[in-house]
Design a protein around this motif. Structure first.
Motif, mmCIF file in Angstrom:
data_model
loop_
_atom_site.group_PDB
_atom_site.id
_atom_site.type_symbol
_atom_site.label_atom_id
_atom_site.label_comp_id
_atom_site.label_asym_id
_atom_site.label_seq_id
_atom_site.Cartn_x
_atom_site.Cartn_y
_atom_site.Cartn_z
ATOM 1 N N VAL A 71 -3.710 6.371 -3.323
ATOM 2 C CA VAL A 71 -4.096 6.018 -1.950
ATOM 3 C C VAL A 71 -3.468 4.689 -1.547
ATOM 4 O O VAL A 71 -2.986 4.534 -0.422
ATOM 5 N N ARG A 72 -3.465 3.722 -2.456
ATOM 6 C CA ARG A 72 -2.872 2.420 -2.159
ATOM 7 C C ARG A 72 -1.391 2.568 -1.805
ATOM 8 O O ARG A 72 -0.903 1.992 -0.829
ATOM 9 N N GLU A 73 -0.670 3.348 -2.597
ATOM 10 C CA GLU A 73 0.760 3.543 -2.348
ATOM 11 C C GLU A 73 0.997 4.323 -1.059
ATOM 12 O O GLU A 73 1.951 4.053 -0.316
ATOM 13 N N LEU A 74 0.127 5.294 -0.780
ATOM 14 C CA LEU A 74 0.271 6.081 0.443
ATOM 15 C C LEU A 74 0.077 5.198 1.673
ATOM 16 O O LEU A 74 0.880 5.243 2.623
ATOM 17 N N LEU A 75 -0.973 4.390 1.675
ATOM 18 C CA LEU A 75 -1.224 3.517 2.813
ATOM 19 C C LEU A 75 -0.120 2.474 2.966
ATOM 20 O O LEU A 75 0.264 2.122 4.085
ATOM 21 N N ASN A 76 0.394 1.984 1.850
ATOM 22 C CA ASN A 76 1.487 1.016 1.916
ATOM 23 C C ASN A 76 2.738 1.646 2.533
ATOM 24 O O ASN A 76 3.431 1.010 3.340
ATOM 25 N N ALA A 77 3.011 2.904 2.171
ATOM 26 C CA ALA A 77 4.178 3.603 2.720
ATOM 27 C C ALA A 77 4.008 3.868 4.210
ATOM 28 O O ALA A 77 4.979 3.818 4.978
ATOM 29 N N VAL A 78 2.761 4.136 4.634
ATOM 30 C CA VAL A 78 2.498 4.379 6.058
ATOM 31 C C VAL A 78 2.676 3.097 6.854
ATOM 32 O O VAL A 78 3.394 3.060 7.865
ATOM 33 N N ILE A 79 2.020 2.016 6.431
ATOM 34 C CA ILE A 79 2.097 0.781 7.211
ATOM 35 C C ILE A 79 3.502 0.188 7.158
ATOM 36 O O ILE A 79 3.954 -0.449 8.121
ATOM 37 N N SER A 80 4.220 0.408 6.068
ATOM 38 C CA SER A 80 5.597 -0.093 5.984
ATOM 39 C C SER A 80 6.481 0.563 7.038
ATOM 40 O O SER A 80 7.406 -0.069 7.571
ATOM 41 N N SER A 81 6.191 1.830 7.347
ATOM 42 C CA SER A 81 6.974 2.521 8.376
ATOM 43 C C SER A 81 6.725 1.891 9.748
ATOM 44 O O SER A 81 7.646 1.763 10.563
ATOM 45 N N TYR A 82 5.479 1.475 10.005
ATOM 46 C CA TYR A 82 5.178 0.792 11.266
ATOM 47 C C TYR A 82 5.809 -0.592 11.293
ATOM 48 O O TYR A 82 6.352 -1.019 12.323
ATOM 49 N N GLU A 83 5.737 -1.300 10.176
ATOM 50 C CA GLU A 83 6.330 -2.639 10.123
ATOM 51 C C GLU A 83 7.831 -2.583 10.389
ATOM 52 O O GLU A 83 8.386 -3.471 11.054
ATOM 53 N N PHE A 133 -13.243 1.022 -1.419
ATOM 54 C CA PHE A 133 -11.833 0.836 -1.745
ATOM 55 C C PHE A 133 -10.966 1.174 -0.541
ATOM 56 O O PHE A 133 -10.055 0.422 -0.176
ATOM 57 N N VAL A 134 -11.246 2.307 0.094
ATOM 58 C CA VAL A 134 -10.473 2.711 1.273
ATOM 59 C C VAL A 134 -10.705 1.723 2.414
ATOM 60 O O VAL A 134 -9.774 1.370 3.143
ATOM 61 N N GLN A 135 -11.938 1.263 2.572
ATOM 62 C CA GLN A 135 -12.246 0.286 3.614
ATOM 63 C C GLN A 135 -11.409 -0.985 3.443
ATOM 64 O O GLN A 135 -10.837 -1.509 4.408
ATOM 65 N N GLU A 136 -11.307 -1.476 2.228
ATOM 66 C CA GLU A 136 -10.509 -2.673 1.969
ATOM 67 C C GLU A 136 -9.032 -2.435 2.252
ATOM 68 O O GLU A 136 -8.349 -3.286 2.832
ATOM 69 N N ARG A 137 -8.536 -1.245 1.848
ATOM 70 C CA ARG A 137 -7.133 -0.935 2.110
ATOM 71 C C ARG A 137 -6.868 -0.812 3.606
ATOM 72 O O ARG A 137 -5.810 -1.224 4.093
ATOM 73 N N MET A 138 -7.819 -0.252 4.350
ATOM 74 C CA MET A 138 -7.652 -0.111 5.792
ATOM 75 C C MET A 138 -7.632 -1.483 6.473
ATOM 76 O O MET A 138 -6.869 -1.714 7.418
ATOM 77 N N GLU A 139 -8.470 -2.390 6.003
ATOM 78 C CA GLU A 139 -8.478 -3.740 6.569
ATOM 79 C C GLU A 139 -7.125 -4.422 6.337
ATOM 80 O O GLU A 139 -6.600 -5.104 7.221
ATOM 81 N N GLU A 140 -6.564 -4.231 5.147
ATOM 82 C CA GLU A 140 -5.249 -4.784 4.839
ATOM 83 C C GLU A 140 -4.185 -4.168 5.740
ATOM 84 O O GLU A 140 -3.314 -4.867 6.282
ATOM 85 N N LEU A 141 -4.262 -2.852 5.906
ATOM 86 C CA LEU A 141 -3.286 -2.125 6.709
ATOM 87 C C LEU A 141 -3.280 -2.630 8.144
ATOM 88 O O LEU A 141 -2.224 -2.945 8.714
ATOM 89 N N TYR A 142 -4.467 -2.750 8.740
ATOM 90 C CA TYR A 142 -4.536 -3.162 10.138
ATOM 91 C C TYR A 142 -4.191 -4.635 10.318
ATOM 92 O O TYR A 142 -3.661 -5.025 11.369
ATOM 93 N N ALA A 143 -4.479 -5.454 9.327
ATOM 94 C CA ALA A 143 -4.080 -6.861 9.403
ATOM 95 C C ALA A 143 -2.563 -6.977 9.477
ATOM 96 O O ALA A 143 -2.013 -7.782 10.257
ATOM 97 N N ARG A 144 -1.876 -6.170 8.685
ATOM 98 C CA ARG A 144 -0.414 -6.169 8.721
ATOM 99 C C ARG A 144 0.107 -5.612 10.043
ATOM 100 O O ARG A 144 1.097 -6.119 10.599
ATOM 101 N N ALA A 145 -0.573 -4.604 10.568
ATOM 102 C CA ALA A 145 -0.140 -3.994 11.825
ATOM 103 C C ALA A 145 -0.337 -4.932 13.012
ATOM 104 O O ALA A 145 0.412 -4.859 13.998
ATOM 105 N N ARG A 146 -1.346 -5.819 12.923
ATOM 106 C CA ARG A 146 -1.610 -6.743 14.036
ATOM 107 C C ARG A 146 -0.687 -7.953 14.035
ATOM 108 O O ARG A 146 -0.640 -8.706 15.022
ATOM 109 N N ALA A 147 0.032 -8.174 12.957
ATOM 110 C CA ALA A 147 0.893 -9.361 12.856
ATOM 111 C C ALA A 147 1.880 -9.488 14.017
ATOM 112 O O ALA A 147 2.032 -10.578 14.593
ATOM 113 N N PRO A 148 2.585 -8.413 14.425
ATOM 114 C CA PRO A 148 3.498 -8.543 15.570
ATOM 115 C C PRO A 148 2.774 -8.915 16.858
ATOM 116 O O PRO A 148 3.317 -9.684 17.670
ATOM 117 N N LEU A 149 1.567 -8.386 17.064
ATOM 118 C CA LEU A 149 0.802 -8.746 18.252
ATOM 119 C C LEU A 149 0.462 -10.236 18.244
ATOM 120 O O LEU A 149 0.545 -10.913 19.270
#
Length: 228
Positions: A71-83, A133-149
């Protein structure tokens, strides 16, 4: 005009001895994504993912020692595509901050109309309610996604302090993400996405430019609210 599209996944090449298993590693992550989109979070088990890949659980464990690691690797691959997509917008030659904000908003709202995004994130939101675990990963994911904003807000209104920029970025992100349940893939208001884009771009731009430093805190204080 350049059109920016978010790829499904951006998978970082593995290093060292693991590099030999890159194809299998990517196949597993894409299979996991497909299962989550087509069958929901209940299908996201190692046994089901292994079957989808045509391998047994033992072979799958060669790549991922646990479901959490997968799950960690999957979420990282998803958010990396947005980044990657956000990065292309942020570094677009000749585009000022307002134009880049418009492109980021357009990209996000258009992306929620895809089957992958509508279902993937909805399933993760539900799963995060019961899985820390998923909640923590989601918080990390959205924090990275908000960086450009955050960066764009700083350009458009440099007087705003960091905590107010972060709060404003959170509001903008939440406003766009919340549109998913109404105008995402196969949702009733999907045909109105072009209108919603224009409303969002104008509203967010005006809000960022017009809000004054300390205004949020002053309002909270007047209402007796203690902000974090």
């Amino acid at each position: 005009m350049t059109e920016f599209i978010v790829p499904d996944l951006k998978i970082t090449p593995r290093e060292g001895g693991y590099a030999r298993g890159q194809d299998g590693f990517e196949h597993i992550l894409r299979s996991a994504l497909s299962l989550l989109v087509e069958h929901g979070s209940k299908a996201l088990t190692l046994r089901r993912i292994a079957a989808e890949c045509g391998m047994n659980v033992g072979n799958l464990n060669y790549y991922f020692r646990s479901k959490d690691e997968l799950v960690r690797e999957l979420l990282n691959a998803v958010i990396s595509s947005y980044e990657e997509s956000f990065g292309a917008i942020m570094h677009q030659p000749g585009a000022d901050a307002e134009a880049r904000l418009a492109k980021v908003v357009s990209l996000v709202l258009q992306d929620i109309t895809t089957k992958k995004t509508t279902r993937f994130f909805s399933e993760l939101w539900a799963l995060s309610n019961h899985d820390p675990f998923v909640q923590e990963r989601m918080e990390e994911l959205y924090a990275r996604a908000r960086a450009p904003l955050n960066d764009l807000i700083a350009e458009l209104n440099p007087a705003l302090p960091q905590d107010e920029r972060e709060t404003l970025a959170l509001f903008i992100s939440a406003s766009m993400e919340g549109t998913t349940i109404f105008a995402g893939y196969d949702k009733p208001w999907e045909p109105r996405i072009p209108w919603l884009k224009q409303i969002a771009i104008r509203s967010f731009t005006d809000l960022i430019r017009s809000i004054k430093p300390g205004e949020m805190k002053k309002t909270c204080k007047a209402e007796g609210v203690i902000a974090l």
